[in-house]
Write a protein that holds these residues in place. Sequence first.
Motif, PDB file in Angstrom:
ATOM      1  N   VAL A  63      -2.815  -3.007   8.690  1.00 26.87           N
ATOM      2  CA  VAL A  63      -3.279  -1.944   7.794  1.00 26.87           C
ATOM      3  C   VAL A  63      -4.796  -1.841   7.749  1.00 26.87           C
ATOM      4  N   LYS A  64      -5.473  -2.749   8.413  1.00 27.01           N
ATOM      5  CA  LYS A  64      -6.930  -2.754   8.376  1.00 27.01           C
ATOM      6  C   LYS A  64      -7.474  -1.432   8.915  1.00 27.01           C
ATOM      7  N   GLY A  65      -8.409  -0.851   8.186  1.00 27.57           N
ATOM      8  CA  GLY A  65      -8.993   0.418   8.582  1.00 27.57           C
ATOM      9  C   GLY A  65      -8.239   1.629   8.065  1.00 27.57           C
ATOM     10  N   ARG A  66      -7.048   1.424   7.557  1.00 30.87           N
ATOM     11  CA  ARG A  66      -6.245   2.539   7.035  1.00 30.87           C
ATOM     12  C   ARG A  66      -6.013   2.421   5.528  1.00 30.87           C
ATOM     13  N   PHE A  67      -5.864   1.202   5.051  1.00 32.88           N
ATOM     14  CA  PHE A  67      -5.602   0.967   3.629  1.00 32.88           C
ATOM     15  C   PHE A  67      -6.858   0.399   2.969  1.00 32.88           C
ATOM     16  N   THR A  68      -7.027   0.730   1.681  1.00 31.58           N
ATOM     17  CA  THR A  68      -8.144   0.198   0.907  1.00 31.58           C
ATOM     18  C   THR A  68      -7.650  -0.232  -0.459  1.00 31.58           C
ATOM     19  N   ILE A  69      -7.936  -1.466  -0.804  1.00 32.36           N
ATOM     20  CA  ILE A  69      -7.586  -1.969  -2.131  1.00 32.36           C
ATOM     21  C   ILE A  69      -8.821  -1.934  -3.017  1.00 32.36           C
ATOM     22  N   SER A  70      -8.604  -1.648  -4.291  1.00 32.00           N
ATOM     23  CA  SER A  70      -9.692  -1.688  -5.263  1.00 32.00           C
ATOM     24  C   SER A  70      -9.103  -2.075  -6.612  1.00 32.00           C
ATOM     25  N   ARG A  71      -9.969  -2.459  -7.510  1.00 27.84           N
ATOM     26  CA  ARG A  71      -9.507  -2.838  -8.845  1.00 27.84           C
ATOM     27  C   ARG A  71     -10.479  -2.310  -9.886  1.00 27.84           C
ATOM     28  N   ASP A  72      -9.921  -2.006 -11.045  1.00 28.18           N
ATOM     29  CA  ASP A  72     -10.708  -1.579 -12.189  1.00 28.18           C
ATOM     30  C   ASP A  72     -10.356  -2.530 -13.323  1.00 28.18           C
ATOM     31  N   ASN A  73     -11.217  -3.511 -13.536  1.00 25.05           N
ATOM     32  CA  ASN A  73     -10.913  -4.531 -14.542  1.00 25.05           C
ATOM     33  C   ASN A  73     -10.913  -3.954 -15.958  1.00 25.05           C
ATOM     34  N   ALA A  74     -11.636  -2.885 -16.173  1.00 20.68           N
ATOM     35  CA  ALA A  74     -11.650  -2.260 -17.493  1.00 20.68           C
ATOM     36  C   ALA A  74     -10.309  -1.609 -17.813  1.00 20.68           C
ATOM     37  N   LYS A  75      -9.605  -1.207 -16.757  1.00 20.46           N
ATOM     38  CA  LYS A  75      -8.306  -0.546 -16.942  1.00 20.46           C
ATOM     39  C   LYS A  75      -7.137  -1.463 -16.591  1.00 20.46           C
ATOM     40  N   ASN A  76      -7.445  -2.706 -16.226  1.00 20.52           N
ATOM     41  CA  ASN A  76      -6.387  -3.657 -15.835  1.00 20.52           C
ATOM     42  C   ASN A  76      -5.484  -3.074 -14.757  1.00 20.52           C
ATOM     43  N   THR A  77      -6.111  -2.443 -13.781  1.00 17.00           N
ATOM     44  CA  THR A  77      -5.353  -1.726 -12.761  1.00 17.00           C
ATOM     45  C   THR A  77      -5.909  -2.035 -11.373  1.00 17.00           C
ATOM     46  N   VAL A  78      -4.988  -2.187 -10.425  1.00 19.13           N
ATOM     47  CA  VAL A  78      -5.357  -2.329  -9.029  1.00 19.13           C
ATOM     48  C   VAL A  78      -4.757  -1.156  -8.268  1.00 19.13           C
ATOM     49  N   TYR A  79      -5.508  -0.683  -7.280  1.00 19.02           N
ATOM     50  CA  TYR A  79      -5.108   0.496  -6.523  1.00 19.02           C
ATOM     51  C   TYR A  79      -4.963   0.151  -5.041  1.00 19.02           C
ATOM     52  N   LEU A  80      -4.105   0.903  -4.388  1.00 16.30           N
ATOM     53  CA  LEU A  80      -3.984   0.802  -2.941  1.00 16.30           C
ATOM     54  C   LEU A  80      -4.009   2.206  -2.365  1.00 16.30           C
ATOM     55  N   GLN A  81      -5.128   2.548  -1.750  1.00 21.38           N
ATOM     56  CA  GLN A  81      -5.250   3.833  -1.073  1.00 21.38           C
ATOM     57  C   GLN A  81      -4.753   3.661   0.352  1.00 21.38           C
ATOM     58  N   MET A  82      -3.757   4.433   0.707  1.00 22.39           N
ATOM     59  CA  MET A  82      -3.133   4.327   2.030  1.00 22.39           C
ATOM     60  C   MET A  82      -3.349   5.629   2.786  1.00 22.39           C
ATOM     61  N   ASN A  83      -4.097   5.553   3.861  1.00 16.90           N
ATOM     62  CA  ASN A  83      -4.383   6.717   4.696  1.00 16.90           C
ATOM     63  C   ASN A  83      -3.767   6.534   6.074  1.00 16.90           C
ATOM     64  N   SER A  84      -3.676   7.624   6.801  1.00 15.15           N
ATOM     65  CA  SER A  84      -3.136   7.590   8.167  1.00 15.15           C
ATOM     66  C   SER A  84      -1.818   6.832   8.217  1.00 15.15           C
ATOM     67  N   LEU A  85      -0.959   7.180   7.312  1.00 16.01           N
ATOM     68  CA  LEU A  85       0.309   6.456   7.203  1.00 16.01           C
ATOM     69  C   LEU A  85       1.177   6.660   8.433  1.00 16.01           C
ATOM     70  N   LYS A  86       1.917   5.616   8.752  1.00 16.23           N
ATOM     71  CA  LYS A  86       2.807   5.605   9.912  1.00 16.23           C
ATOM     72  C   LYS A  86       4.241   5.345   9.439  1.00 16.23           C
ATOM     73  N   PRO A  87       5.210   5.765  10.212  1.00 23.15           N
ATOM     74  CA  PRO A  87       6.607   5.482   9.822  1.00 23.15           C
ATOM     75  C   PRO A  87       6.863   3.994   9.588  1.00 23.15           C
ATOM     76  N   GLU A  88       6.177   3.136  10.326  1.00 23.22           N
ATOM     77  CA  GLU A  88       6.384   1.697  10.146  1.00 23.22           C
ATOM     78  C   GLU A  88       5.793   1.159   8.845  1.00 23.22           C
ATOM     79  N   ASP A  89       5.083   2.004   8.109  1.00 18.13           N
ATOM     80  CA  ASP A  89       4.606   1.613   6.778  1.00 18.13           C
ATOM     81  C   ASP A  89       5.686   1.794   5.720  1.00 18.13           C
ATOM     82  N   THR A  90       6.798   2.402   6.095  1.00 16.35           N
ATOM     83  CA  THR A  90       7.890   2.613   5.153  1.00 16.35           C
ATOM     84  C   THR A  90       8.416   1.283   4.636  1.00 16.35           C
ATOM     85  N   ALA A  91       8.443   1.135   3.314  1.00 14.82           N
ATOM     86  CA  ALA A  91       8.866  -0.121   2.679  1.00 14.82           C
ATOM     87  C   ALA A  91       8.818   0.046   1.172  1.00 14.82           C
ATOM     88  N   VAL A  92       9.333  -0.940   0.485  1.00 19.49           N
ATOM     89  CA  VAL A  92       9.080  -1.056  -0.945  1.00 19.49           C
ATOM     90  C   VAL A  92       7.803  -1.878  -1.092  1.00 19.49           C
TER      91      VAL A  92
END
Length: 124
Positions: A63-92
Amino acid sequence: QVQLVESGGGLVQAGGSLRLSCAASGLTFSGYTMGWFRQVPGKEREFVVAIRSGGSTYYADSVKGRFTISRDNAKNTVYLQMNSLKPEDTAVYYCAARRATGWGYRDGGSYDYWGQGTQVTVSS
């Protein structure tokens, strides 16, 4: 009671994007390493990415170069931005929280808390 609640999954065409969120409660969020894992039925759970409390990030090669993780400690939230998705990214996709410091963030067994998962489906 600790809760991790994922959202943002869905169906997207190959090449598209999705943004997952994981809202945490009941823990001192800023002190935890947060990770995203994924699992396809019949296969083992797979490490995707982790972000330490200090902001250092670690990505699976797939996923390197396609996905980006970030966190907002003020909101107690972590994000995963997923770009250029591929069929093999299909999952839970699962969000997880790890209290321990040091290495081992790729090992799902080292995480203390897990969310319920959100389905991501990428059509070809």
